[in-house]
Design a protein around this motif. Sequence first.
Motif, PDB file in Angstrom:
ATOM      1  N   ILE A 123       0.849  -1.181   0.000  1.00 33.95           N
ATOM      2  CA  ILE A 123       0.000   0.000   0.000  1.00 33.95           C
ATOM      3  C   ILE A 123       0.889   1.238   0.000  1.00 33.95           C
ATOM      4  CG2 ILE A 123      -1.864  -1.182   1.238  1.00 33.95           C
ATOM      5  CD1 ILE A 123      -1.144   0.606   3.681  1.00 33.95           C
ATOM      6  N   ARG A 124       0.287   2.359  -0.372  1.00 32.10           N
ATOM      7  CA  ARG A 124       0.958   3.658  -0.290  1.00 32.10           C
ATOM      8  C   ARG A 124       0.120   4.551   0.609  1.00 32.10           C
ATOM      9  NH1 ARG A 124       5.605   6.880  -2.360  1.00 32.10           N
ATOM     10  NH2 ARG A 124       5.183   8.764  -1.191  1.00 32.10           N
ATOM     11  N   LEU A 155       1.045  -3.010   9.676  1.00 26.90           N
ATOM     12  CA  LEU A 155       0.602  -3.229   8.301  1.00 26.90           C
ATOM     13  C   LEU A 155       0.997  -4.609   7.797  1.00 26.90           C
ATOM     14  CD1 LEU A 155       1.302   0.296   6.818  1.00 26.90           C
ATOM     15  CD2 LEU A 155      -0.924  -0.777   7.141  1.00 26.90           C
ATOM     16  N   GLY A 156       2.131  -5.115   8.255  1.00 29.52           N
ATOM     17  CA  GLY A 156       2.567  -6.440   7.825  1.00 29.52           C
ATOM     18  C   GLY A 156       1.628  -7.549   8.260  1.00 29.52           C
ATOM     19  N   THR A 160      -3.964  -6.118   2.309  1.00 30.14           N
ATOM     20  CA  THR A 160      -4.051  -4.793   1.682  1.00 30.14           C
ATOM     21  C   THR A 160      -5.440  -4.195   1.879  1.00 30.14           C
ATOM     22  OG1 THR A 160      -2.358  -5.316   0.043  1.00 30.14           O
ATOM     23  CG2 THR A 160      -3.931  -3.590  -0.527  1.00 30.14           C
ATOM     24  N   THR A 161      -6.458  -4.987   1.634  1.00 24.68           N
ATOM     25  CA  THR A 161      -7.828  -4.488   1.764  1.00 24.68           C
ATOM     26  C   THR A 161      -8.133  -4.067   3.199  1.00 24.68           C
ATOM     27  OG1 THR A 161      -8.597  -5.867  -0.056  1.00 24.68           O
ATOM     28  CG2 THR A 161     -10.259  -5.079   1.495  1.00 24.68           C
ATOM     29  N   ALA A 162      -7.761  -4.889   4.156  1.00 27.34           N
ATOM     30  CA  ALA A 162      -8.033  -4.561   5.555  1.00 27.34           C
ATOM     31  C   ALA A 162      -7.280  -3.308   5.981  1.00 27.34           C
ATOM     32  CB  ALA A 162      -7.650  -5.738   6.453  1.00 27.34           C
ATOM     33  N   THR A 168      -8.499   4.384   6.118  1.00 24.72           N
ATOM     34  CA  THR A 168      -9.400   5.387   5.539  1.00 24.72           C
ATOM     35  C   THR A 168     -10.636   5.608   6.397  1.00 24.72           C
ATOM     36  OG1 THR A 168     -10.416   3.697   4.118  1.00 24.72           O
ATOM     37  CG2 THR A 168      -8.584   4.958   3.195  1.00 24.72           C
ATOM     38  N   THR A 169     -11.121   4.568   7.064  1.00 24.98           N
ATOM     39  CA  THR A 169     -12.275   4.736   7.944  1.00 24.98           C
ATOM     40  C   THR A 169     -11.959   5.690   9.089  1.00 24.98           C
ATOM     41  OG1 THR A 169     -13.079   2.517   7.413  1.00 24.98           O
ATOM     42  CG2 THR A 169     -13.919   3.521   9.427  1.00 24.98           C
ATOM     43  N   ALA A 170     -10.698   5.695   9.519  1.00 25.40           N
ATOM     44  CA  ALA A 170     -10.283   6.570  10.621  1.00 25.40           C
ATOM     45  C   ALA A 170      -9.852   7.955  10.145  1.00 25.40           C
ATOM     46  CB  ALA A 170      -9.133   5.907  11.381  1.00 25.40           C
ATOM     47  N   GLY A 171      -9.950   8.222   8.834  1.00 29.08           N
ATOM     48  CA  GLY A 171      -9.608   9.545   8.326  1.00 29.08           C
ATOM     49  C   GLY A 171      -8.221   9.656   7.741  1.00 29.08           C
ATOM     50  N   GLY A 172      -7.496   8.533   7.619  1.00 28.72           N
ATOM     51  CA  GLY A 172      -6.192   8.549   6.976  1.00 28.72           C
ATOM     52  C   GLY A 172      -6.313   8.310   5.480  1.00 28.72           C
ATOM     53  N   LEU A 173      -5.174   8.313   4.807  1.00 28.99           N
ATOM     54  CA  LEU A 173      -5.147   8.130   3.360  1.00 28.99           C
ATOM     55  C   LEU A 173      -4.244   6.963   3.007  1.00 28.99           C
ATOM     56  CD1 LEU A 173      -4.896  11.810   2.057  1.00 28.99           C
ATOM     57  CD2 LEU A 173      -6.913  10.343   2.097  1.00 28.99           C
ATOM     58  N   ALA A 174      -4.781   6.012   2.249  1.00 30.96           N
ATOM     59  CA  ALA A 174      -4.006   4.856   1.803  1.00 30.96           C
ATOM     60  C   ALA A 174      -4.655   4.277   0.564  1.00 30.96           C
ATOM     61  CB  ALA A 174      -3.929   3.788   2.907  1.00 30.96           C
TER      62      ALA A 174
END
Length: 463
Positions: A123-124, A155-156, A160-162, A168-174
């Motif tokens: 992911i980015r 993250l490891g 990727t989907t999770a 993003t649900t918490a307001g971050g960007l990925a």
Amino acid sequence: MPASTDDRRSPRASANGESDEGGQRRAGVDLLARVQRELGLAGAEVVSPPHRAVPLPSRLATADLAWASVSAAMLAAGRSPASLDPERIATAYRSDRVLTISGEAPPVWSVYSGFWRTSDGWIRTHGNYPHHAAGLRAGLRLRDDAAVDAVRDALGERTTTAAIVDITTAGGLAVAVAAEEPAVDRALREHPLLELVRIDTTPASHAPRATAATPPPPASLPLQGMRVLDLTRVIAGPVCSRTLAMLGADVLRIDPPHLPEPEWQHLDTGHGKRSAVLDARTSRLQELLAHADAVVLGYRPAALDRLGLQPEVLARRYPRLVVAQLSAWGVENPERAGFDSLVQAASGISFIESADGDRPGALPAQALDHSAGYLLAAAVSALLRRRPQEEGSWIVRASLRRVAAELLGMPRSGEPAAEVEFDTRPHVARFDVDGTALVTARPALAGFEYRAPHKWGSDQPTW
């Protein structure tokens, strides 16, 4: 590694046939000619191919996209692109590499921005703004002082989907680092790179709009006397409005009181503009729009809707206004926030630019941002200069994702050219900003110079 390894994902795969450097450079000339036709730009014959390549080496035709984008802004300013300096363009596109504030190079990337391996891919993330960094930490259930190792471990353990859902649900960007999808890009390229829409506004149904758009004297800058309201952030939009200010426009940037811009980012793109803080929902913003010749919008389409700043509404409310709208993903994704790095990852660019076929890579500059900025500036300049002969208002739209599709459709190379070392000293400018020593890149456009940026939020919201 990513879950799939089909040949579209290979950094050496080409979906476009021709891959020699000459083909890339001809593609840049072709792109400029198309933009020139779409915008109705008159100008000198373009050198074909350009005399020297812009030193931005990559597998994709980043150099030629950059040359064509800056050349379009030159033509819109009434100048020939033959005078462009390829090294000056490269320095402008990599302006963060020459930027210093009080003699120090500022950190331009957060530790929460980057590529991360998940249990089944990559992911980015983008965490340069504090609220996005906080959203990433909250989504991963990490402490406020979480270090890189903690993010990597969290993250490891996730797919990727999770990971994307949590962040993003918490307001971050990925975003997922995805394979190139040629069919998607071909569909995007069926639409103009710069979408122009004319809105017929009959004078009988509207009160006259006050304007500063008097014809400038012949020796003045091409946009002298024009007023541009700047509602943009980060890179692409500010590059557009910075270019308009350099061409003579009075540019007033408006930011919300609760969301300061990182100092380095503002100083790197704020040249020649005034900077004020104002709630966009106030009547004062409408008063500014009533006296503006153009407005540049850089917020998500859905956010513009919530603020009552839909381009169609503004174009009809204020006759003869030029409305420029920039988004990351296009108006068909109104709620989706994004940045250049995220669009590179999601569009397939990051895997194409991988150095080893495993870890994703990146373009040699934030080229989607910069190119979108110069192309949008070209459109606004052209429309403002045509305005005395035409009635109505204009809307022009650009998106980073559409620019990415353009780049992915240009010829590419199996391997990037070698990095070219050159002296950047002739390509930097020095300013004093309220006692702060600032060194930034000089303009990519030949024959123009910047004026110093103002401190963020230091001006009044008035013309």
